[in-house]
Design an enzyme around this catalytic site. Structure first.
Site, PDB file in Angstrom:
ATOM      1  N   HIS A   1       0.801  -1.208   0.000  1.00 31.63           N
ATOM      2  CA  HIS A   1       0.000   0.000   0.000  1.00 31.63           C
ATOM      3  C   HIS A   1       0.846   1.276   0.000  1.00 31.63           C
ATOM      4  CE1 HIS A   1      -3.256   2.666  -0.080  1.00 31.63           C
ATOM      5  NE2 HIS A   1      -2.597   3.342   0.832  1.00 31.63           N
TER       6      HIS A   1
ATOM      7  N   TYR B   1       1.630   5.185  -2.588  1.00 28.12           N
ATOM      8  CA  TYR B   1       1.869   6.593  -2.258  1.00 28.12           C
ATOM      9  C   TYR B   1       3.291   7.022  -2.604  1.00 28.12           C
ATOM     10  CZ  TYR B   1      -2.678   6.336  -0.254  1.00 28.12           C
ATOM     11  OH  TYR B   1      -4.018   6.149  -0.110  1.00 28.12           O
TER      12      TYR B   1
ATOM     13  N   HIS C   1      -9.334   0.385 -11.271  1.00 25.55           N
ATOM     14  CA  HIS C   1      -8.961   1.387 -10.259  1.00 25.55           C
ATOM     15  C   HIS C   1      -7.498   1.795 -10.406  1.00 25.55           C
ATOM     16  CE1 HIS C   1      -8.080   3.187  -6.357  1.00 25.55           C
ATOM     17  NE2 HIS C   1      -7.274   2.191  -6.059  1.00 25.55           N
ATOM     18  N   PHE C   2      -6.616   0.804 -10.513  1.00 22.11           N
ATOM     19  CA  PHE C   2      -5.216   1.242 -10.494  1.00 22.11           C
ATOM     20  C   PHE C   2      -4.722   1.724 -11.854  1.00 22.11           C
ATOM     21  CE2 PHE C   2      -4.270  -3.483 -10.420  1.00 22.11           C
ATOM     22  CZ  PHE C   2      -3.513  -3.570 -11.572  1.00 22.11           C
ATOM     23  N   HIS C   3      -5.493   1.452 -12.905  1.00 13.71           N
ATOM     24  CA  HIS C   3      -5.105   2.103 -14.157  1.00 13.71           C
ATOM     25  C   HIS C   3      -5.544   3.563 -14.180  1.00 13.71           C
ATOM     26  CE1 HIS C   3      -3.911  -1.894 -15.436  1.00 13.71           C
ATOM     27  NE2 HIS C   3      -3.163  -1.266 -16.334  1.00 13.71           N
TER      28      HIS C   3
ATOM     29  N   ARG D   1      -9.949 -10.660 -12.256  1.00 18.83           N
ATOM     30  CA  ARG D   1      -8.673 -10.078 -12.663  1.00 18.83           C
ATOM     31  C   ARG D   1      -7.628 -11.187 -12.694  1.00 18.83           C
ATOM     32  NH1 ARG D   1      -5.892  -7.033  -7.483  1.00 18.83           N
ATOM     33  NH2 ARG D   1      -4.292  -6.714  -9.039  1.00 18.83           N
ATOM     34  N   ARG D   2      -6.414 -10.849 -13.114  1.00 17.53           N
ATOM     35  CA  ARG D   2      -5.279 -11.794 -13.142  1.00 17.53           C
ATOM     36  C   ARG D   2      -5.667 -13.098 -13.820  1.00 17.53           C
ATOM     37  NH1 ARG D   2      -5.221 -11.075  -7.087  1.00 17.53           N
ATOM     38  NH2 ARG D   2      -3.691  -9.480  -6.602  1.00 17.53           N
TER      39      ARG D   2
HETATM   40 FE1  HAS Z   1      -5.817   1.984  -4.456  1.00 17.82          FE
HETATM   41  C1  HAS Z   1      -6.033  -1.450  -4.794  1.00 17.82           C
HETATM   42  C2  HAS Z   1      -7.941   1.875  -1.790  1.00 17.82           C
HETATM   43  C3  HAS Z   1      -5.417   5.381  -3.980  1.00 17.82           C
HETATM   44  C4  HAS Z   1      -3.092   1.967  -6.563  1.00 17.82           C
HETATM   45  N1  HAS Z   1      -4.783   0.544  -5.497  1.00 17.82           N
HETATM   46  C5  HAS Z   1      -5.044  -0.804  -5.515  1.00 17.82           C
HETATM   47  C6  HAS Z   1      -4.093  -1.476  -6.364  1.00 17.82           C
HETATM   48  C7  HAS Z   1      -3.233  -0.507  -6.825  1.00 17.82           C
HETATM   49  C8  HAS Z   1      -3.689   0.760  -6.279  1.00 17.82           C
HETATM   50  C9  HAS Z   1      -2.029  -0.714  -7.724  1.00 17.82           C
HETATM   51  O1  HAS Z   1      -9.088  -0.250   0.106  1.00 17.82           O
HETATM   52  C10 HAS Z   1      -4.097  -2.957  -6.700  1.00 17.82           C
HETATM   53  C11 HAS Z   1      -3.163  -3.764  -5.913  1.00 17.82           C
HETATM   54  C12 HAS Z   1      -3.235  -5.207  -6.341  1.00 17.82           C
HETATM   55  O2  HAS Z   1      -2.598  -5.562  -7.348  1.00 17.82           O
HETATM   56  O3  HAS Z   1      -3.979  -5.992  -5.713  1.00 17.82           O
HETATM   57  N2  HAS Z   1      -6.594   3.377  -3.163  1.00 17.82           N
HETATM   58  C13 HAS Z   1      -7.447   3.121  -2.156  1.00 17.82           C
HETATM   59  C14 HAS Z   1      -7.783   4.379  -1.477  1.00 17.82           C
HETATM   60  C15 HAS Z   1      -7.075   5.372  -2.115  1.00 17.82           C
HETATM   61  C16 HAS Z   1      -6.315   4.722  -3.152  1.00 17.82           C
HETATM   62  C17 HAS Z   1      -8.710   4.548  -0.301  1.00 17.82           C
HETATM   63  N3  HAS Z   1      -4.537   3.395  -5.150  1.00 17.82           N
HETATM   64  C18 HAS Z   1      -4.531   4.734  -4.833  1.00 17.82           C
HETATM   65  C19 HAS Z   1      -3.449   5.413  -5.508  1.00 17.82           C
HETATM   66  C20 HAS Z   1      -2.796   4.434  -6.236  1.00 17.82           C
HETATM   67  C21 HAS Z   1      -3.487   3.197  -5.996  1.00 17.82           C
HETATM   68  C22 HAS Z   1      -3.148   6.879  -5.380  1.00 17.82           C
HETATM   69  C23 HAS Z   1      -1.606   4.536  -7.125  1.00 17.82           C
HETATM   70  C24 HAS Z   1      -0.929   5.603  -7.388  1.00 17.82           C
HETATM   71  N4  HAS Z   1      -6.830   0.508  -3.516  1.00 17.82           N
HETATM   72  C25 HAS Z   1      -7.603   0.671  -2.410  1.00 17.82           C
HETATM   73  C26 HAS Z   1      -8.074  -0.649  -1.940  1.00 17.82           C
HETATM   74  C27 HAS Z   1      -7.523  -1.601  -2.800  1.00 17.82           C
HETATM   75  C28 HAS Z   1      -6.741  -0.845  -3.761  1.00 17.82           C
HETATM   76  C29 HAS Z   1      -8.927  -0.959  -0.800  1.00 17.82           C
HETATM   77  C30 HAS Z   1      -7.679  -3.124  -2.711  1.00 17.82           C
HETATM   78  C31 HAS Z   1      -8.784  -3.597  -3.532  1.00 17.82           C
HETATM   79  C32 HAS Z   1      -8.866  -5.101  -3.514  1.00 17.82           C
HETATM   80  O4  HAS Z   1      -9.885  -5.611  -3.038  1.00 17.82           O
HETATM   81  O5  HAS Z   1      -7.948  -5.797  -3.967  1.00 17.82           O
HETATM   82  C33 HAS Z   1      -7.059   6.848  -1.721  1.00 17.82           C
HETATM   83  O6  HAS Z   1      -5.746   7.263  -1.481  1.00 17.82           O
HETATM   84  C34 HAS Z   1      -7.711   7.750  -2.735  1.00 17.82           C
HETATM   85  C35 HAS Z   1      -7.836   9.180  -2.230  1.00 17.82           C
HETATM   86  C36 HAS Z   1      -8.048  10.145  -3.378  1.00 17.82           C
HETATM   87  C37 HAS Z   1      -9.056  11.009  -3.483  1.00 17.82           C
HETATM   88  C38 HAS Z   1      -9.145  11.914  -4.697  1.00 17.82           C
HETATM   89  C39 HAS Z   1      -8.741  13.371  -4.440  1.00 17.82           C
HETATM   90  C40 HAS Z   1      -8.750  14.146  -5.726  1.00 17.82           C
HETATM   91  C41 HAS Z   1      -7.755  14.957  -6.164  1.00 17.82           C
HETATM   92  C42 HAS Z   1      -7.869  15.597  -7.535  1.00 17.82           C
HETATM   93  C43 HAS Z   1      -8.353  17.012  -7.484  1.00 17.82           C
HETATM   94  C44 HAS Z   1      -8.648  17.517  -8.859  1.00 17.82           C
HETATM   95  C45 HAS Z   1      -8.406  18.767  -9.304  1.00 17.82           C
HETATM   96  C46 HAS Z   1      -8.811  19.121 -10.688  1.00 17.82           C
HETATM   97  C47 HAS Z   1      -7.813  19.837  -8.464  1.00 17.82           C
HETATM   98  C48 HAS Z   1     -10.129  11.112  -2.461  1.00 17.82           C
HETATM   99  C49 HAS Z   1      -6.529  15.261  -5.345  1.00 17.82           C
HETATM  100  C50 HAS Z   1     -10.059  19.910 -10.557  1.00 17.82           C
HETATM  101  C51 HAS Z   1     -10.667  20.390 -11.774  1.00 17.82           C
HETATM  102  C52 HAS Z   1     -12.000  20.450 -11.978  1.00 17.82           C
HETATM  103  C53 HAS Z   1     -12.588  21.619 -12.591  1.00 17.82           C
HETATM  104  C54 HAS Z   1     -12.947  19.348 -11.542  1.00 17.82           C
HETATM  105 CU    CU Z   2      -3.892   0.160  -0.763  1.00 13.02          CU
END
Ligand code: HAS
Ligand code: CU
Length: 549
Positions: free
Chosen positions: A223, A227, A374-376, A439-440
């Site tokens: 995890h 980050y 999700h991760f793509h 998946r996988r």
């Molecule tokens: Fe994830 C699985 C939960 C973030 C990558 N994640 C994965 C896997 C990868 C991955 C590679 O809880 C698969 C691993 C595997 O092979 O099994 N993930 C989260 C959560 C977040 C999260 C809670 N993941 C990421 C990030 C990754 C990443 C970042 C890579 C860089 N993820 C999971 C969970 C799994 C998981 C479970 C396991 C699932 C399973 O069952 O296997 C959080 O950090 C996300 C928080 C982000 C936000 C978004 C904030 C928005 C922003 C943009 C602002 C936009 C602007 C533009 C300013 C709340 C900062 C505005 C313009 C306009 C005008 C609209």
């Molecule tokens: Cu994670």
């Protein structure tokens, strides 16, 4: 001051460029593997010469998830610390090269065993799948090499602090150091399972392996790994993008606080990848899910800070109304446009993460291709588009060249191609996942089961998306090669913005490493001690190794 920070020392530039070169070679090969996978899963294509789908899938995951990211990040961070705290000392530089060669040799070694079909264990190398020992030893070299580079950065930082007592370090240096501390603490987990469990087991020194222990140590690392990928993108968003658009950093202290929160909450949350794993008590899963929701906060802070940056800049340019600032942003500048599209995609990407982390919903999506979707979006869109956007100034900055208008236009097209390809591919992965597509797993109709037949249209859409993305890879490679070898000579700056307000005293408190690392250790102990004892004491006999490919 040591030297003018605007100009990079040639020797440091070479070190950073060497890392970027490996990263883009990994992108080319890993991207090609990705194309083949989507074609296989469409059901319309078979790999020639008996090559296994899982060999290709492992190549893809390892090269893009582990190699491209780690090399790009370390190269970028070397450039960032040199830009903000001066040239490396010759010993730091030597360490940097040692790290680079260890990582490169390790990568070549692991790649050899994957490509010769001896390590189709995917990038998570879950036991009881068992690879050739050479695969694990190669990965160990990559990790240890990255530590050596991390120490080079720490030494550089310590030297700066000694010469500037009582000052907070420049933002990008602070952020790079925080990310390397995060990396160092989390890679201890993967090093432990690889060195003490997987290597002896694959060499035949031990017969059986404690599967749950190995997976738990993997996710202790896995995890925070995501980050480690995200934080360099946030460095670009916080410190570089304001300068590119002509504005200021909304709040220097907020940015630092966000990074410290990532350091604290990234690690004790690995169980959210193991919510459906038997053998971990629901209470400890609950604790880690709560901590997972804590680690969402710094991303929400980042979203807030980005909106604030864009809006303050727009208003300073005379924008009025709720969204008038939108029109003032430099849409034609690829250095802004690519990371901005990355930010936009992070809204659905992060939302998907919150869904994954919710225990009940995780039961619907776990092990389906939703997670791949999700991760793509996260790493393969938000992070990588930001890295591409950074390359548009970083590479010419390091090679002493300038990006031409034509290349900028191509970079805008590249971004659009990427966004369209990913919308098709990742979008259909999400939908197919909700219909239960695993998946996988290679193409199968599961004996023409009606449910599996439902997935096929989505799999074809994935192949269409994958093909568009491959065109995106060719475009980025054309741009990168141009910037490295053919663009006109000249000077390109490494853009670093100033903060809107003078630095607050908080900045110094956020550099109290004894305090923060102490808290990190405490949180890890709280989240992991009892469940780990349980996993070790109450373990079943352990599993022998399987080679299923
Ligand atoms: Fe994830 C699985 C939960 C973030 C990558 N994640 C994965 C896997 C990868 C991955 C590679 O809880 C698969 C691993 C595997 O092979 O099994 N993930 C989260 C959560 C977040 C999260 C809670 N993941 C990421 C990030 C990754 C990443 C970042 C890579 C860089 N993820 C999971 C969970 C799994 C998981 C479970 C396991 C699932 C399973 O069952 O296997 C959080 O950090 C996300 C928080 C982000 C936000 C978004 C904030 C928005 C922003 C943009 C602002 C936009 C602007 C533009 C300013 C709340 C900062 C505005 C313009 C306009 C005008 C609209
Ligand atoms: Cu994670």
């Amino acid at each position: 001051m040591v030297q003018s920070l605007e100009k990079v020392d040639r020797r440091d530039a070479k070190l950073a460029l060497a890392h970027l070169a490996v990263a883009f070679v990994a992108l080319a090969l890993g991207g090609f593997a990705g194309l083949l996978q989507t074609l296989v899963r469409s059901g319309k294509f078979e790999l020639p010469a008996g090559i296994s789908y899982y060999t290709i899938l492992t190549t893809h995951g390892v090269l893009l998830g582990l190699v491209l990211t780690t090399f790009f990040i370390i190269g970028f961070q070397f450039a960032a610390v040199c830009r903000t705290t001066g040239a490396l000392s010759s010993s730091s530089r030597r360490f940097g090269w040692t790290g680079f060669w260890m990582m490169t040799i390790g990568t070549a070694m692991s790649a050899f065993f994957i490509l010769t079909g001896q390590a189709a264990v995917l990038y998570t190398f879950y036991a009881p799948l068992q690879a050739h020992a050479g695969f694990y030893i190669g990965l160990t070299l990559v990790v240890v090499g990255s530590w050596v580079s991390g120490f080079a950065m720490f030494a550089h930082y310590a030297r700066w602090r000694k010469a500037h007592r009582g000052e907070a370090s420049p933002l990008l240096t602070f952020m790079s150091v925080t990310n390397m501390v995060l990396w160092l603490v989390c890679t201890l987990g993967v090093a432990a399972t690889v060195v003490f469990q997987l290597i002896p087991w694959s060499l035949g020194l031990t017969d059986r392996v404690n599967v749950l222990l190995s997976r738990t140590l993997f996710w202790y690392f896995g995890h925070p790994l995501v980050y480690f990928w995200l934080l360099p993108a946030y460095m670009v968003w916080y410190a570089v993008i304001p300068k590119v658009i002509g504005g200021k950093i909304f709040s220097d202290s907020l940015a630092r606080l966000a990074f410290i929160l990532f350091l604290l909450f990234s690690i004790p949350v690995g169980f959210h990848h193991q919510l459906l794993e038997p053998g971990i008590s629901p209470f400890w899963k609950y604790v880690q899910v709560v901590l997972t929701f804590m680690v969402i906060i710094p991303s929400l802070m980042t979203a807030f800070a980005m909106f604030a940056t864009f809006e303050s800049y727009g208003r300073a340019q005379g924008a009025t109304g709720l969204f008038g600032w939108w029109r003032k942003l430099p849409w034609g500048d690829a250095r802004f446009f690519a990371p901005f599209v990355g930010m936009l995609f992070f809204i659905p990407a992060g939302t998907g993460g919150i869904i994954n982390a919710s225990h009940q919903l995780n039961q619907v999506v776990h092990n389906t291709i939703w997670v791949t979707g999700h991760f793509h979006l996260t790493v393969a869109t938000t992070v990588i588009l930001t890295f591409f956007g950074a390359s548009y100034w970083l590479i010419p900055h390091l090679t002493g060249r300038v990006m031409t208008k034509a290349m900028n236009r191509l970079a805008i097209i590249q971004t659009i191609v990427w966004a369209v390809g990913m919308t098709f591919m990742s979008g259909s992965m999400h939908f197919a996942g909700l219909l239960g597509a695993p998946r996988r797993s290679a193409f199968s109709t599961y004996g023409n089961s009606p449910q599996a037949l439902e997935w096929i249209p989505y799999q074809i859409a994935q192949a269409v998306g994958g093909t568009i993305l491959f065109i995106g890879i060719i475009l980025i490679l054309v741009i990168v090669i141009n910037l490295a070898f053919f663009a006109p000579k000249g000077e390109t700056e490494f853009p670093v913005a100033e903060a809107a307000a003078p630095q607050e005293r908080a900045a110094l408190a956020l550099e109290n490493w004894k305090l923060w690392i102490g808290l990190v250790v405490a949180l890890i102990l709280i989240a992991y001690t009892v469940p780990l004892i349980d996993i070790i004491q109450n373990a079943p006999p352990g599993s022998k190794g399987y080679k299923l490919w």
